[in-house]
Enzyme design. Structure first.
Site: not given
Length: 404
Positions: A153, A179, A190, A276, A399, A404
């Site tokens: 992702t 992933k 997790t 991230e 995040n 959006t």
């Protein structure tokens, strides 16, 4: 001690394992979003799932299917987690399992389902159904990388690991892919991780050996302190290596366990390294605790502290934040006994700043992409470690506008 030989090829480095990954229409970007893992022969199976009370339809269906102890295929979708989608979501997960089972001519209960992505949106089954025959047709003994890419992702790169280890005099192979670089905190596994082996392992031994490996790897990592609703680690053992089935307590199972631990730990570290917005992989190593449980609690408190993680990002050796995090943990901590090192440079002695600690050296260590924060609680013999990463502006950017 059994020697480990690292291999290329990820999950399809394991003989008898085929995989594929294609674009099925879930992701508007056109990137791969459907993956399939297939064992040429029925495999003994074990799995560990999220402890989150809100869990996805694929988790619920796979929990049911793995109870049978035999799995031959795992179908995965990315870009949509199929969580909080009610009975329709359960129906869609079952539909994915049955469609793949019919195409492979195996029982639906021998198929596990996993999904990852945005919560609360129905799966676009009108796109997924016609894509599944293409996914099956694309199965290949070289398809591991495509499958690893298809489950991503916000990951920036696929995560694969494979090795060969000698077990009771026979070489066996263990390979896996994973992933998950956000919504990562240890209460189970997790993220999504799929592992295969050609070793023969008894059904009674398989679940405990997987749980042990998960506890030592995926349950020792944290990125942002949030636990996913879709977590799943599954292990398939085909027995094609033709070794005598490994039983609990046997020397052979210990040899196999060492290989499995190595694969899961390598994958776990890859997840944190690719967290991230992360720029640093940091090991929090605690020793001198009253017990292993206390050592783990202390390490987790430091690893999950946002103030510690932002200091790591800014290369600021703010040892006071580490003391704060230790103090709020449930571990027994006596300030006057605590010592802290960044790499090999001691900054805290007996709970206070160590005179002579070199600020330039501390910043040099923190500038590295990977380093260790060592903590000695000075109370007992307990020791544990947790892997964490920094929190950056990029994490907030990713995040803040995820849907959006």
């Amino acid at each position: 001690m059994a020697q480990l030989e690292w291999l290329e090829g990820g999950i399809t480095a394991v003989p008898g394992i085929l995989a594929s990954g294609i674009h099925g229409g879930i992701k508007a970007s056109g990137k791969k979003d459907l993956a399939l893992i297939y064992s040429a022969s029925p495999a003994r199976a074990a799995a560990v799932f999220t402890g989150n009370q809100i869990n996805g339809a694929p988790v619920q269906v796979s929990m049911e299917h793995v109870k049978g102890g035999t799995v031959q295929a795992i179908v995965v979708s990315s870009g949509n987690s199929n969580v909080c989608t009610g009975e329709a979501g359960i129906k869609d997960a079952r539909d994915m399992a049955k469609t793949v089972a019919d195409l492979l001519r195996i029982p639906p209960r021998h198929v596990l389902v996993a999904s990852t992505g945005v919560i609360g949106r129905p799966l676009p089954m009108e796109k997924i159904r016609p894509a599944l025959p293409k996914l099956v047709k694309a199965l290949s003994p070289q398809g591991g990388r495509n499958a690893a890419e298809a489950i991503m992702t916000t990951d920036t790169r696929p995560k694969e690991a494979a090795l060969r280890v000698e077990v009771t005099g026979r070489p066996v192979t263990i390979g896996g892919m994973a992933k998950g670089v956000g919504m990562i905190d240890p209460h189970m596994a997790t993220m999504l991780c799929f592992i295969a082996t050609d070793a023969g392992v008894s059904q009674e031994a398989l679940q405990p050996v997987l749980k042990r490996a998960v506890d030592r790897s995926f349950n020792r990592i944290t990125i942002d302190g949030d636990q996913s609703t879709s977590d799943m680690v599954a292990l398939l053992a085909s027995g094609l290596a033709e070794n005598a089935p490994l039983e609990r307590g046997s020397r052979g199972l210990r040899q196999f366990s060492r290989g499995l631990d190595a694969v899961t730990l390598r994958l776990a570290r890859m997840l944190v390294e690719d967290g991230e917005g992360a720029t640093k992989l940091v090991e929090i190593a605690v020793r001198g605790a009253r017990s292993r449980r206390d050592a783990l609690a202390a390490a987790r408190a430091v690893a999950t502290s946002l103030l510690v993680k932002t200091a790591i990002n800014g290369q600021d050796p703010n040892w006071g934040r580490i003391m704060m995090a230790l103090g709020k943990s449930p571990a027994r901590v006596e300030a006057e006994r605590v010592a802290v090192w960044f790499g090999d440079e001691q900054v805290v002695e007996r709970g206070q700043f160590r005179p002579g600690a070199k600020a330039d050296r501390l910043r040099e260590i923190m500038a590295r992409p990977e380093f260790t924060i060592q903590i000695d609680l000075g109370i007992g013999a307990g020791r544990e470690q947790v892997w964490t990463c920094d929190i950056s502006d990029e994490y907030v950017r990713i995040n803040a506008k995820y849907t959006t």
